[in-house]
Design a protein around this motif. Structure first.
Motif, PDB file in Angstrom:
ATOM      1  N   THR A  25       0.811  -1.219   0.000  1.00 35.04           N
ATOM      2  CA  THR A  25       0.000   0.000   0.000  1.00 35.04           C
ATOM      3  C   THR A  25       0.844   1.269   0.000  1.00 35.04           C
ATOM      4  OG1 THR A  25      -0.173  -0.071   2.413  1.00 35.04           O
ATOM      5  CG2 THR A  25      -1.956  -1.101   1.174  1.00 35.04           C
ATOM      6  N   VAL A  26       2.173   1.134   0.027  1.00 32.14           N
ATOM      7  CA  VAL A  26       3.060   2.293  -0.073  1.00 32.14           C
ATOM      8  C   VAL A  26       4.178   1.929  -1.041  1.00 32.14           C
ATOM      9  CG1 VAL A  26       4.920   3.485   1.167  1.00 32.14           C
ATOM     10  CG2 VAL A  26       2.621   3.448   2.142  1.00 32.14           C
ATOM     11  N   ALA A  29       5.852  -1.148   2.414  1.00 29.58           N
ATOM     12  CA  ALA A  29       6.545  -1.186   1.116  1.00 29.58           C
ATOM     13  C   ALA A  29       7.409  -2.425   0.952  1.00 29.58           C
ATOM     14  CB  ALA A  29       7.407   0.083   0.973  1.00 29.58           C
ATOM     15  N   MET A  30       7.188  -3.423   1.804  1.00 31.82           N
ATOM     16  CA  MET A  30       8.064  -4.604   1.788  1.00 31.82           C
ATOM     17  C   MET A  30       8.037  -5.353   0.455  1.00 31.82           C
ATOM     18  SD  MET A  30       7.449  -6.256   5.574  1.00 31.82           S
ATOM     19  CE  MET A  30       8.959  -7.190   5.753  1.00 31.82           C
ATOM     20  N   GLN A  83      20.266  -1.193   0.033  1.00 31.85           N
ATOM     21  CA  GLN A  83      19.183  -0.433   0.653  1.00 31.85           C
ATOM     22  C   GLN A  83      18.231  -1.378   1.381  1.00 31.85           C
ATOM     23  OE1 GLN A  83      16.605   1.623  -2.098  1.00 31.85           O
ATOM     24  NE2 GLN A  83      15.365   2.530  -0.449  1.00 31.85           N
ATOM     25  N   VAL A  84      17.991  -1.092   2.654  1.00 30.59           N
ATOM     26  CA  VAL A  84      16.994  -1.874   3.387  1.00 30.59           C
ATOM     27  C   VAL A  84      15.644  -1.165   3.233  1.00 30.59           C
ATOM     28  CG1 VAL A  84      16.307  -2.860   5.600  1.00 30.59           C
ATOM     29  CG2 VAL A  84      18.745  -2.654   5.028  1.00 30.59           C
ATOM     30  N   ILE A  85      14.755  -1.791   2.493  1.00 26.06           N
ATOM     31  CA  ILE A  85      13.418  -1.195   2.287  1.00 26.06           C
ATOM     32  C   ILE A  85      12.685  -1.162   3.621  1.00 26.06           C
ATOM     33  CG2 ILE A  85      11.169  -1.502   1.142  1.00 26.06           C
ATOM     34  CD1 ILE A  85      13.242  -0.833  -0.922  1.00 26.06           C
ATOM     35  N   ALA A  86      12.714  -2.298   4.332  1.00 28.95           N
ATOM     36  CA  ALA A  86      12.037  -2.356   5.628  1.00 28.95           C
ATOM     37  C   ALA A  86      12.818  -3.236   6.591  1.00 28.95           C
ATOM     38  CB  ALA A  86      10.622  -2.913   5.463  1.00 28.95           C
ATOM     39  N   ASN A 132       9.711   2.537  10.707  1.00 33.29           N
ATOM     40  CA  ASN A 132       8.466   3.281  10.585  1.00 33.29           C
ATOM     41  C   ASN A 132       7.387   2.365  10.027  1.00 33.29           C
ATOM     42  OD1 ASN A 132       9.255   6.073  11.277  1.00 33.29           O
ATOM     43  ND2 ASN A 132      10.601   5.859   9.487  1.00 33.29           N
ATOM     44  N   TYR A 133       6.174   2.674  10.395  1.00 37.15           N
ATOM     45  CA  TYR A 133       4.995   1.925   9.940  1.00 37.15           C
ATOM     46  C   TYR A 133       4.971   1.830   8.421  1.00 37.15           C
ATOM     47  CZ  TYR A 133      -0.220   1.256   9.852  1.00 37.15           C
ATOM     48  OH  TYR A 133      -1.505   0.843   9.662  1.00 37.15           O
TER      49      TYR A 133
END
Lengths: 462, 472
Positions: free
Chosen positions: B194-195, B246-247, B230-233, B240-241
């Motif tokens: 959703t992001v 965006a995983m 880059q660590v997306i999540a 952050n929520y």
């Protein structure tokens, strides 16, 4: 100018001041010797409370759970009660008392606690014919009251179950100190010894401060015995030092066994301690000895150095258990500080009519707020408000970030105080408690003066 | 050697199936402790509840999110100030808890309205916060509040907010493990995708199952930065929520804690085709292996080797100093589950430490398969160990140090055995190369604490050492 007694307006809580009823019940339960409370609910209701006690006392306490899982939530947890009781009895041969403490889930499911205790008792009798284990029903749904009420509820339930008949006069005094530290229990015992009064403390938590010994034995448990509890009905009187945490037990012994009940102001500060000792003297006919007059004098001598020099007119915010907060407010007045904010953390409607709060209201010639059903967000908002001007916060460790973020000196007092070492060892009650508290306040203010370079040079010559 | 029935368990003989003593020549086809099974009431188990598995372990780590606990006050109070997971924004997640503080009337008439009001209040009181997780608890699940409907209404009224509902009452499952599962699956179902993240590197990962205990996440982030990854999540340390929404855009899921977060990695593989790569982040050998695997995936092996060489040069001499002094130390691990298999081989290889007993609160069969494969013979492997069992096993294996929680630490202190916090660490972080030196240092300082020798001395007995008189 004057005192306002209000309630928090929000329905939700941001940073609670108290834990729930079952937590308080567990604290009362661990004060009994040869006792393991059995909490009927999810495992978290026990595991986290044990952790909380461990954080505060730096000790482990044994508390069991019926480990309610999904099937029990649907079909009832009856068998888990009986299994839990029997498992404890089998594996702990010294065990004599099991407070069976309910939680929100098991109260909603509607498990028949008394009925299941009856079944458990029958099973115990059959399996252990020569052994009596008191299984105590403690109804503490988390959606009522708080840890304060839960403590009182479990205390009363234990007395109700075990103290089941009037025994011959013992000449002893029942003392209900409320939810206090081992340091307070040691102080009270010292006072009674000095006065020559034979007192039983409910609960005797002195050994919650327990040693590492060469033989590796473990002594971390309550010292109040089944016999102590049974003999409560033969006491000369009951003395409750905390209206909301022991008063109901004293009243029960009065109505059931005609043991005279005296509920005094909690002995925080000099005058409250005076009143308690006078009451003990009045009940027992024993005079107040010279030794306590001297202890009183030493405390006054110490506080006199601090009051009008450093403490006068300091605006203090207080939070914690109701009897503690009220007592601390009275102590503040003795040393010329101004309690401007008192936070009481549950919805007990009796607080607003408490004569001690009404008396403070009468005395108050400055702006003061008493907030009932408060959370620590109420404290945080006021602490960050420069116009409100709080100089000192007194309360337990759950408020630590308010003090840190608002840069206001804070004295840890009450339960829990896990972010300072060893506080459980020291009394807050009595003359010595008042002196230690005053000196802790002073040293906290001094450190703050030094770190903020606020007239720290005052102390060059003090 | 089959399963073990301890003396203290003679009245609960079913415990025999949960305790295994490994002997040379056996393997997990022969014996595997039962795990993830109901707890026997009254045993003084160490287990927590499913709610805490969701709220305290995973969701509560998010540094920009209100954690609204819909229930009586205790569930919020008890899952506050019990974890050491800092963040880089002033530790918002450790400072606050929120509760709807349900009372009896809400149990009788329903708590929906109170929840709705409490959510609005929380956003009003903290206007800079726009994200929230709502958790149900035992009572709200039992009375059947329609939490999702409430959340939908609030999100319609406050379009700049986003709220996730986690329905995981304490009684669900047999331990906190159920809570991990529920949150994992709920999140991937409702929030992932959703992001859209801002992608700044050709190499992107999610780092899954690391909760920034004492800065673990932040320490490992230095490695990813050096590697240009880059660590997306981070799921969910220092996260952050919206990072977690965006995983779906990462190329690789790197999993540390497979127990608490393997579920989401599996779902991301199934739904988005993102491969799952499990690594161990504790220990030199393991960390180096993990970095090699990740770098091999992206074809940046040289960068990985350079990083490992740099870290070894910096930290290996310190590790070896401790190894020299810790060799032969007997260690017990009584933690949640995965750290048993993360640590047993790494302390053996990197520090010469022998793990003699391990107990898991919420591990599953696959955790025991892993730990028995990696662990030594002569070692006890216990599922859902309880207090009397701990005493008995201590007598049997005589550990020099126990990695466990603070309460059990206080208990074993009386037996003159030092503990190191196996959950929240003593002075971490413990992950990565630097972290494992920290672990070694804490273990060394624990084992060599002079107070333990003094504690064993009975001053009433004969003195074995002559004390110097001050005047001599």
């Amino acid at each position: 100018m004057g005192c306002e007694v209000i309630s928090k307006e929000r329905v939700g809580v941001i940073n609670p001041m108290y834990d729930c009823q079952p937590a308080g019940a567990q604290y009362a339960g661990i004060g009994v010797k040869d006792c393991i409370p059995l909490v009927h609910g999810g495992q978290g209701c026990t595991m986290f409370v044990r952790l909380l006690f461990a954080q505060h006392f730096k000790e482990n306490f044994d508390i069991a759970s019926t480990s309610l899982h999904e099937d029990s939530a649907v079909f009832g947890g009856h068998q888990r009660i009986i299994d839990g009781v029997l498992t404890l009895a089998r594996r702990y041969p010294e065990l004599r008392v099991i407070p069976l403490i309910t939680t929100c889930s098991t109260e909603i499911i509607g498990d028949d606690i008394e009925g299941n205790i009856g079944k458990a008792n029958a099973a115990l009798k059959k399996e252990f014919p020569g052994r009596k284990i008191h299984v105590v029903p403690v109804h503490t749904p988390s959606f009522k009251a708080s840890q304060v009420g839960g403590y009182a509820e479990c205390m009363q339930a234990i007395i109700k179950t075990i103290c089941d008949h009037k025994v011959a006069p013992t000449g002893k005094l029942n003392v209900f100190p409320g939810w206090v530290n081992p340091g307070d229990v040691v102080l009270l015992k010292h006072y009674f010894k000095e006065m020559g009064v034979d007192a039983t403390i409910f609960m005797d938590t002195e050994d919650f401060d327990s040693p590492m010994l060469p033989d590796k034995s473990i002594h971390t448990h309550g010292r109040t015995t089944v016999e102590d509890i049974k003999h409560a009905s033969g006491a000369v009187a009951s003395l409750a030092l905390a209206k909301y945490e022991g008063g109901s037990s004293a009243d029960y012994l009065k109505s059931e066994f005609e043991v005279p009940s005296h509920i005094v102001s909690t002995p925080y500060g000099i005058a409250n301690t005076d009143a308690m000792l006078r009451k003990v003297s009045e009940i027992t006919g024993k005079p107040i000895p010279d030794s306590l007059v001297k202890e009183r004098g030493i405390a006054l001598d110490a506080l006199q150095d601090l009051a009008h020099m450093f403490f006068a007119d300091k605006k203090v915010a207080l939070f914690g258990h109701p009897d503690l907060v009220i007592g601390l407010a009275e102590f503040c007045l003795e040393v010329e500080m101004k309690p401007v904010l008192m936070l009481l953390g549950d919805d007990n409607s009796r607080y607003k009519k408490d004569p001690r709060i009404l008396a403070l209201k009468d005395k108050c010639n400055w702006d003061m707020e008493v907030v009932c059903n408060a959370d620590l967000w109420e404290l945080e908002k006021r602490a960050l408000d420069k116009d409100y001007g709080i100089d000192l916060i007194m309360g337990h460790s759950k408020g630590r970030y308010v003090a840190i973020d608002a840069n206001i000196p804070m004295v840890r007092v009450g339960f829990p105080t896990f972010d300072r070492a060893g506080l459980y060892r020291h009394p807050t009650m009595g003359y010595r408690g008042a002196m230690l508290l005053g000196e802790t306040i002073a040293n906290t203010l001094f450190t703050h003066m030094e770190y903020t370079k606020d007239r720290e040079w005052l102390l060059n010559t003090w | 050697m089959p399963m073990v029935l301890l003396n203290c368990d003679k009245d609960i003989p079913e415990r025999e199936k949960h305790i295994y003593l490994k002997v040379d020549g056996e393997d997990t086809r022969d014996f595997l402790p039962i795990s993830n099974a109901p707890t026997i009431p009254g045993t003084l188990s160490e287990r927590g509840c499913a709610f805490c598995g969701a709220k305290l372990v995973i969701g509560g780590v998010l540094k920009d999110t209100i954690q609204m606990v819909h229930g009586p006050i205790g569930c919020a109070y008890d899952t506050w100030h019990t974890k050491r997971y800092p963040s880089d924004n002033g530790h918002f997640q450790m400072k606050y808890v929120w509760s709807t503080d349900m009372k009896e009337s809400h149990i009788v008439f329903g708590g929906d309205k109170r929840l709705e009001k409490a959510i609005h209040e929380a956003f009003d009181e903290m206007p800079h916060i726009k994200r929230m997780i709502v958790y149900t608890t035992c009572p709200t699940a039992l009375i059947g509040d329609d939490v999702k409907a409430v959340v939908k209404r609030v999100m319609e009224a406050r379009p700049d907010t986003d709220i996730f509902t986690c329905e995981c009452p304490g009684f669900a499952g047999v331990s906190q493990s159920k809570g991990h599962h529920v949150l994992n699956i709920g999140w991937v179902n409702e929030k992932v995708g959703t992001v859209e993240p801002e992608v700044t590197s050709p190499y992107t990962i999610n780092f899954i199952g690391d909760y920034n205990i004492q800065g673990d996440t932040q320490l490992l982030q230095q490695y990813w930065d050096k590697l240009g990854i880059q660590v997306i999540a981070h799921f969910t340390g220092n996260a952050n929520y919206d990072d977690l929404r965006a995983m779906h855009r990462a190329q690789l899921n790197v999993v540390n804690c497979a127990r608490s977060a393997g579920y989401i990695a599996n779902e991301l593989k199934k739904r988005y085709g993102i491969p799952r790569l499990d690594i161990d982040s504790w220990g030199f050998n393991y960390m180096a292996e993990g970095i090699r695997k990740v770098c091999a995936f992206f074809g940046i092996e040289e960068k990985g080797e350079a990083l490992i060489a740099e870290e070894y040069a910096k930290w290996k001499p310190q590790l070896d100093w401790y190894k020299e002094r810790l060799k032969g130390t007997k260690m017990a691990i009584w933690t949640g589950g995965p750290r048993l298999w993360h640590w047993t081989k790494s302390v053996e290889d990197d520090l010469g430490v022998q793990v003699v007993a391990m107990s898991s609160k919420f591990g599953h069969q696959e955790d025991f398969e892993k730990v028995i494969a990696r662990g030594q013979s002569g070692t006890y492997y216990v599922d859902d160990g309880n207090e009397l069992e701990f005493f008995e096993i201590i007598d049997l294996v005589k550990p020099d140090v126990i990695f466990t929680g603070p309460r059990v630490g206080e208990l074993v202190k009386k037996l003159h055995i030092p503990y190191v916090n196996g959950h929240a660490y003593h002075n971490g972080p413990y992950m990565g190369f630097e972290g494992f030196v920290n672990l070694a240092r804490d273990m060394y300082n624990a084992v060599h604490n002079p107070l333990l020798k003094l504690a064993a001395t009975d001053i009433r007995g004969e003195t074995t050492t002559r004390f110097l008189e001050a005047a001599e």
